[in-house]
Design a protein around this motif. Structure first.
Motif, PDB file in Angstrom:
ATOM      1  N   GLY A 161     -23.053  16.671  -7.644  1.00 35.07           N
ATOM      2  CA  GLY A 161     -21.771  17.073  -7.065  1.00 35.07           C
ATOM      3  C   GLY A 161     -20.631  16.109  -7.314  1.00 35.07           C
ATOM      4  N   ILE A 162     -20.884  15.009  -8.020  1.00 30.12           N
ATOM      5  CA  ILE A 162     -19.832  14.021  -8.261  1.00 30.12           C
ATOM      6  C   ILE A 162     -18.962  14.452  -9.429  1.00 30.12           C
ATOM      7  N   ARG A 163     -17.656  14.388  -9.227  1.00 26.80           N
ATOM      8  CA  ARG A 163     -16.704  14.838 -10.247  1.00 26.80           C
ATOM      9  C   ARG A 163     -16.526  13.782 -11.325  1.00 26.80           C
ATOM     10  N   THR A 164     -16.109  14.247 -12.490  1.00 29.42           N
ATOM     11  CA  THR A 164     -15.866  13.337 -13.611  1.00 29.42           C
ATOM     12  C   THR A 164     -14.417  13.403 -14.098  1.00 29.42           C
ATOM     13  N   ASP A 165     -13.547  14.119 -13.373  1.00 31.07           N
ATOM     14  CA  ASP A 165     -12.179  14.356 -13.846  1.00 31.07           C
ATOM     15  C   ASP A 165     -11.122  13.574 -13.082  1.00 31.07           C
ATOM     16  N   GLY A 166     -11.525  12.520 -12.372  1.00 31.98           N
ATOM     17  CA  GLY A 166     -10.565  11.793 -11.545  1.00 31.98           C
ATOM     18  C   GLY A 166      -9.391  11.228 -12.313  1.00 31.98           C
ATOM     19  N   ALA A 167      -9.640  10.639 -13.485  1.00 26.28           N
ATOM     20  CA  ALA A 167      -8.547  10.072 -14.275  1.00 26.28           C
ATOM     21  C   ALA A 167      -7.610  11.160 -14.768  1.00 26.28           C
ATOM     22  N   ALA A 168      -8.149  12.312 -15.118  1.00 27.83           N
ATOM     23  CA  ALA A 168      -7.311  13.430 -15.556  1.00 27.83           C
ATOM     24  C   ALA A 168      -6.460  13.948 -14.408  1.00 27.83           C
ATOM     25  N   VAL A 169      -7.060  14.033 -13.213  1.00 20.76           N
ATOM     26  CA  VAL A 169      -6.296  14.456 -12.032  1.00 20.76           C
ATOM     27  C   VAL A 169      -5.131  13.501 -11.791  1.00 20.76           C
ATOM     28  N   ALA A 170      -5.400  12.197 -11.848  1.00 17.58           N
ATOM     29  CA  ALA A 170      -4.355  11.204 -11.620  1.00 17.58           C
ATOM     30  C   ALA A 170      -3.274  11.283 -12.695  1.00 17.58           C
ATOM     31  N   ALA A 171      -3.674  11.477 -13.940  1.00 15.23           N
ATOM     32  CA  ALA A 171      -2.688  11.585 -15.020  1.00 15.23           C
ATOM     33  C   ALA A 171      -1.779  12.785 -14.811  1.00 15.23           C
ATOM     34  N   ASP A 172      -2.358  13.907 -14.404  1.00 17.90           N
ATOM     35  CA  ASP A 172      -1.543  15.097 -14.150  1.00 17.90           C
ATOM     36  C   ASP A 172      -0.594  14.887 -12.979  1.00 17.90           C
ATOM     37  N   LEU A 173      -1.050  14.171 -11.966  1.00 16.68           N
ATOM     38  CA  LEU A 173      -0.176  13.862 -10.828  1.00 16.68           C
ATOM     39  C   LEU A 173       0.989  12.986 -11.263  1.00 16.68           C
ATOM     40  N   LEU A 174       0.709  12.008 -12.117  1.00 17.67           N
ATOM     41  CA  LEU A 174       1.785  11.140 -12.595  1.00 17.67           C
ATOM     42  C   LEU A 174       2.788  11.910 -13.441  1.00 17.67           C
ATOM     43  N   LEU A 175       2.324  12.833 -14.247  1.00 19.59           N
ATOM     44  CA  LEU A 175       3.246  13.658 -15.024  1.00 19.59           C
ATOM     45  C   LEU A 175       4.099  14.509 -14.096  1.00 19.59           C
ATOM     46  N   GLY A 176       3.501  14.978 -13.011  1.00 26.21           N
ATOM     47  CA  GLY A 176       4.286  15.693 -12.013  1.00 26.21           C
ATOM     48  C   GLY A 176       5.302  14.803 -11.352  1.00 26.21           C
ATOM     49  N   THR A 177       4.917  13.534 -11.131  1.00 24.16           N
ATOM     50  CA  THR A 177       5.851  12.567 -10.552  1.00 24.16           C
ATOM     51  C   THR A 177       7.065  12.405 -11.446  1.00 24.16           C
ATOM     52  N   ALA A 178       6.848  12.358 -12.753  1.00 23.80           N
ATOM     53  CA  ALA A 178       7.968  12.173 -13.679  1.00 23.80           C
ATOM     54  C   ALA A 178       8.934  13.331 -13.629  1.00 23.80           C
ATOM     55  N   LEU A 192       0.809  -1.223   0.000  1.00 19.00           N
ATOM     56  CA  LEU A 192       0.000   0.000   0.000  1.00 19.00           C
ATOM     57  C   LEU A 192       0.839   1.268   0.000  1.00 19.00           C
ATOM     58  N   THR A 193       2.007   1.243   0.597  1.00 15.69           N
ATOM     59  CA  THR A 193       2.873   2.405   0.857  1.00 15.69           C
ATOM     60  C   THR A 193       2.225   3.303   1.912  1.00 15.69           C
ATOM     61  N   ASP A 194       2.949   4.334   2.337  1.00 16.81           N
ATOM     62  CA  ASP A 194       2.375   5.266   3.306  1.00 16.81           C
ATOM     63  C   ASP A 194       1.729   6.465   2.626  1.00 16.81           C
ATOM     64  N   ARG A 195       1.688   6.462   1.273  1.00 12.65           N
ATOM     65  CA  ARG A 195       0.987   7.522   0.546  1.00 12.65           C
ATOM     66  C   ARG A 195       0.234   6.943  -0.649  1.00 12.65           C
ATOM     67  N   PRO A 196      -0.757   6.105  -0.373  1.00  9.94           N
ATOM     68  CA  PRO A 196      -1.533   5.521  -1.478  1.00  9.94           C
ATOM     69  C   PRO A 196      -2.478   6.538  -2.093  1.00  9.94           C
ATOM     70  N   TRP A 197      -2.895   6.250  -3.305  1.00  4.13           N
ATOM     71  CA  TRP A 197      -3.912   7.054  -3.972  1.00  4.13           C
ATOM     72  C   TRP A 197      -5.262   6.382  -3.802  1.00  4.13           C
ATOM     73  N   LEU A 198      -6.307   7.194  -3.773  1.00  5.08           N
ATOM     74  CA  LEU A 198      -7.673   6.686  -3.649  1.00  5.08           C
ATOM     75  C   LEU A 198      -8.478   7.179  -4.837  1.00  5.08           C
ATOM     76  N   ALA A 199      -8.810   6.244  -5.736  1.00  8.69           N
ATOM     77  CA  ALA A 199      -9.543   6.580  -6.953  1.00  8.69           C
ATOM     78  C   ALA A 199     -11.038   6.415  -6.705  1.00  8.69           C
ATOM     79  N   ALA A 200     -11.572   7.255  -5.823  1.00  7.00           N
ATOM     80  CA  ALA A 200     -12.997   7.249  -5.494  1.00  7.00           C
ATOM     81  C   ALA A 200     -13.444   8.684  -5.272  1.00  7.00           C
ATOM     82  N   ASP A 201     -14.705   8.950  -5.533  1.00  6.66           N
ATOM     83  CA  ASP A 201     -15.200  10.315  -5.417  1.00  6.66           C
ATOM     84  C   ASP A 201     -15.399  10.701  -3.953  1.00  6.66           C
ATOM     85  N   PRO A 202     -14.924  11.866  -3.544  1.00  4.13           N
ATOM     86  CA  PRO A 202     -15.074  12.285  -2.142  1.00  4.13           C
ATOM     87  C   PRO A 202     -16.529  12.400  -1.702  1.00  4.13           C
ATOM     88  N   ALA A 203     -17.431  12.752  -2.611  1.00  2.92           N
ATOM     89  CA  ALA A 203     -18.843  12.883  -2.238  1.00  2.92           C
ATOM     90  C   ALA A 203     -19.476  11.531  -1.949  1.00  2.92           C
TER      91      ALA A 203
END
Length: 407
Positions: free
Chosen positions: A383-400, A190-201
């Motif tokens: 209120g449910i977001r539809t951009d979760g995959a885009a958010v994750a992709a941008d985070l991964l690009l930041g990781t690189a 799991l690591t100590d900083r896992p990602w959660l691909a679920a809507d906060p609402a």
């Protein structure tokens, strides 16, 4: 940037990674995917122009038969999956910058990434899979439930079960890769900083010391496919029906029968999705319609309620459509968690037991089909977001680029 995405499970495990893959490629990344060897997953990934790397035994084969796999069968399958991962992952990750392991059973991924000098990110599809005193661990097939209501004790027992199953094999392979042993397999994965691909609402992470969870939102894609003509004809021939489908769950035929009878008792029409259990109609009356694979995003906006097994993807799609839900959860993984979330949010009802009787279902439908339930469902859906995959992709690009995004 080159990314390896890996998961093992049913369609609900694969589809989120498909969404992430599409968003990554839109941003110029190269993507590889490790998935189960089932033909439908290979075809789905081929649809987006990616050649899959099959890893492990067939998932669909595990759901066949009238009885669930025994504990011994499940243990052998888990062992075989770990061996397959250590065999296939090193070649798959070669030349990559990041390895994203999503869902359960990704035991080898972090070790292979570590040996290759590749950054590793773990992603969960439900908060309940991450240790927290705010909830108990989900039931794992073939492993006994601890006899305590204390969540911390239950998570400790869960870690013990994971170690018992996987520690020897994992540390044997780590030694062969020149890596030190780990003493807590689950938390290592799991690591100590896992990602959660679920809507906060719908399923927010309860803040927990020791875990710095990055919640991105659900990973999904818009589906613009039209509905089949015969299905559209049924939809327009009467009032909105109730959708009944249990996805990849091994749902018994008796459950479809009880559900249809309960709906008929209230004058409701039904749509029955065949799913992996190959459910069908109980007679030839024209108030029911059987369907195969269709666009749920479009369909759910045209039904009165959705009856399902509690999968993360179905729960999120129904919630986004603003439609009430009746959840008959399969007693494994995150299904009971999502059933509980639906009930707690007041957007539907959750039932206990694999085959509720007609009377229980009738009461559940009265609640789910009440106007105030529909109002709450519609309010949440807005209120449910539809951009979760885009958010994750941008985070991964930041990781690189070396940003401190993932553990």
């Amino acid at each position: 940037m080159r990314v390896l995405l890996s998961t093992y499970g049913s369609r609900g495990d694969v589809e989120p990674l498909v969404a992430l893959a599409v968003r990554l490629r839109e941003r110029g990344a190269q993507v590889r995917m490790c998935v189960p060897p089932d033909e439908e997953f290979a075809a789905r990934i081929a649809d987006i122009g990616i050649r899959p790397v099959p890893v492990g035994p067939s998932v669909r084969s595990l759901t066949r038969g009238t009885a669930p796999p025994s504990a011994a069968d499940l243990s052998r399958t888990r062992d075989a999956l770990v061996e397959a991962q250590f065999e296939q992952f090193p070649a798959a990750v070669e030349g990559c910058d990041v390895l994203v392991a999503a869902g359960l059973a990704q035991i080898a991924a972090r070790s292979v990434a570590e040996a290759a000098g590749v950054r590793y990110v773990y992603a969960s599809y439900a908060a309940v899979h991450l240790p927290s005193p705010h909830h108990a661990p989900p039931p794992r097939p073939g492993w006994p439930e601890p006899e305590t209501d204390d969540n911390r004790a239950r998570w400790e027992r869960d870690a013990h079960h994971v170690n018992t199953q996987f520690a020897e094999a994992l540390n044997r392979h780590r030694a062969s890769l020149g890596l030190p042993p780990v003493d807590n397999v689950r938390d290592h994965v799991l690591t100590d900083r896992p990602w959660l691909a679920a809507d906060p609402a719908l399923g927010a992470w309860p803040r927990t010391p020791g875990l710095d969870v990055v919640q991105t939102g659900t990973w999904s894609l818009p589906d613009e496919r039209p509905l089949p003509a015969d299905l559209m004809a049924f939809l327009t021939a009467g009032p909105p029906p109730v959708y009944v489908g249990f996805g990849s769950a091994n749902a018994p035929q008796d459950l479809a029968r009880s559900t249809i009878e309960a709906l008929r008792a209230q004058g409701r029409r039904a749509l029955v999705s065949r799913g992996w259990a190959d459910l069908g109609l109980i007679d030839d009356r024209d108030d029911c319609f059987a369907l195969g694979e269709v666009n749920h995003q479009r369909l759910f906006r045209q039904v009165a309620a959705v009856v399902h097994h509690g999968g993360a993807g179905t729960t999120a799609t129904a919630a986004r459509a603003g439609v009430p839900q009746v959840v008959v959860p399969a007693p494994v993984s995150d299904n009971p968690y999502w059933a509980g979330r639906v009930a707690d949010l007041g957007i539907g009802t959750a039932l206990d037991g694999p085959i509720p009787d007609t009377e229980t279902l009738t009461a559940a439908f009265r609640t789910a089909l009440a106007p105030d339930t529909r109002t709450r469902a519609e309010s949440l859906g807005a209120g449910i977001r539809t951009d979760g995959a885009a958010v994750a992709a941008d985070l991964l690009l930041g990781t690189a680029r070396g940003d401190a995004v993932a553990g």
